[in-house]
Scaffold this motif. Structure first.
Motif, mmCIF file in Angstrom:
data_model
loop_
_atom_site.group_PDB
_atom_site.id
_atom_site.type_symbol
_atom_site.label_atom_id
_atom_site.label_comp_id
_atom_site.label_asym_id
_atom_site.label_seq_id
_atom_site.Cartn_x
_atom_site.Cartn_y
_atom_site.Cartn_z
ATOM 1 N N ARG A 162 0.881 -1.294 -0.185
ATOM 2 C CA ARG A 162 -0.132 -0.020 -0.009
ATOM 3 C C ARG A 162 0.827 1.201 0.111
ATOM 4 N NH1 ARG A 162 -3.254 -3.419 3.262
ATOM 5 N NH2 ARG A 162 -2.243 -2.376 5.155
ATOM 6 N N VAL A 197 2.306 1.591 -3.560
ATOM 7 C CA VAL A 197 1.409 2.194 -4.460
ATOM 8 C C VAL A 197 1.204 3.676 -4.207
ATOM 9 C CG1 VAL A 197 -0.861 1.964 -5.196
ATOM 10 C CG2 VAL A 197 0.428 -0.105 -4.908
ATOM 11 N N ALA A 198 0.926 4.168 -2.792
ATOM 12 C CA ALA A 198 0.923 5.450 -2.570
ATOM 13 C C ALA A 198 2.048 6.339 -3.148
ATOM 14 C CB ALA A 198 0.713 5.822 -1.221
ATOM 15 N N ARG A 199 3.321 5.779 -3.190
ATOM 16 C CA ARG A 199 4.369 6.729 -3.537
ATOM 17 C C ARG A 199 4.246 6.755 -4.987
ATOM 18 N NH1 ARG A 199 9.865 6.404 -0.455
ATOM 19 N NH2 ARG A 199 10.489 8.040 -1.827
ATOM 20 N N VAL A 200 4.100 5.924 -5.853
ATOM 21 C CA VAL A 200 3.923 5.605 -7.098
ATOM 22 C C VAL A 200 2.897 6.618 -7.906
ATOM 23 C CG1 VAL A 200 3.652 4.350 -9.118
ATOM 24 C CG2 VAL A 200 5.017 3.379 -7.330
ATOM 25 N N ARG A 201 1.814 6.349 -7.323
ATOM 26 C CA ARG A 201 0.814 7.454 -7.694
ATOM 27 C C ARG A 201 1.166 8.976 -7.360
ATOM 28 N NH1 ARG A 201 -4.286 3.601 -5.228
ATOM 29 N NH2 ARG A 201 -4.454 2.152 -7.229
ATOM 30 N N ALA A 202 1.673 9.141 -6.136
ATOM 31 C CA ALA A 202 2.116 10.555 -5.805
ATOM 32 C C ALA A 202 2.950 11.090 -6.984
ATOM 33 C CB ALA A 202 2.702 10.466 -4.496
ATOM 34 N N ASP A 248 2.657 10.776 -9.722
ATOM 35 C CA ASP A 248 1.556 10.815 -11.002
ATOM 36 C C ASP A 248 1.856 9.625 -11.849
ATOM 37 O OD1 ASP A 248 -0.491 12.170 -11.710
ATOM 38 O OD2 ASP A 248 0.516 13.457 -12.829
ATOM 39 N N ARG A 249 1.976 8.429 -11.564
ATOM 40 C CA ARG A 249 2.298 7.133 -12.457
ATOM 41 C C ARG A 249 1.000 6.334 -11.940
ATOM 42 N NH1 ARG A 249 5.720 7.626 -16.275
ATOM 43 N NH2 ARG A 249 6.040 5.323 -16.102
ATOM 44 N N PRO A 250 0.457 5.493 -12.845
ATOM 45 C CA PRO A 250 -0.685 4.430 -12.422
ATOM 46 C C PRO A 250 0.045 3.107 -11.790
ATOM 47 C CG PRO A 250 -0.184 4.392 -14.843
ATOM 48 C CD PRO A 250 0.794 5.272 -14.382
ATOM 49 N N ALA A 251 -0.972 2.835 -10.752
ATOM 50 C CA ALA A 251 -0.440 1.669 -9.870
ATOM 51 C C ALA A 251 -1.634 0.936 -9.577
ATOM 52 C CB ALA A 251 0.498 2.152 -8.791
ATOM 53 N N VAL A 252 -1.511 -0.559 -9.664
ATOM 54 C CA VAL A 252 -2.576 -1.240 -9.249
ATOM 55 C C VAL A 252 -1.904 -2.353 -8.087
ATOM 56 C CG1 VAL A 252 -4.123 -3.231 -9.957
ATOM 57 C CG2 VAL A 252 -3.454 -1.157 -11.202
#
Length: 53
Positions: free
Chosen positions: A21, A24-29, A31-35
């Motif tokens: 989790r 994923v939060a860092r990747v989304r921060a 501005d990259r997609p993550a699942v």
């Protein structure tokens, strides 16, 4: 476009989901997609009442 897969393994209750989790939060921060595919959630979706016997 390129992608990557990060497969996190470890002992039960070792923090894999928490780490996932946070990752994923860092990747989304950035501005990259993550699942995140959490094993417990995937198992629950595929078989609502799994038996381990």
């Amino acid at each position: 476009m390129s992608g990557a897969v990060v497969w996190v393994t470890g002992l039960p209750s070792s923090g894999k989901s928490t780490f996932g989790r946070a990752l994923v939060a860092r990747v989304r921060a950035a501005d990259r997609p993550a699942v995140l595919l959490d094993g417990d959630a995937v198992r629950a979706a595929l078989s609502p009442a799994p038996g381990y016997d």
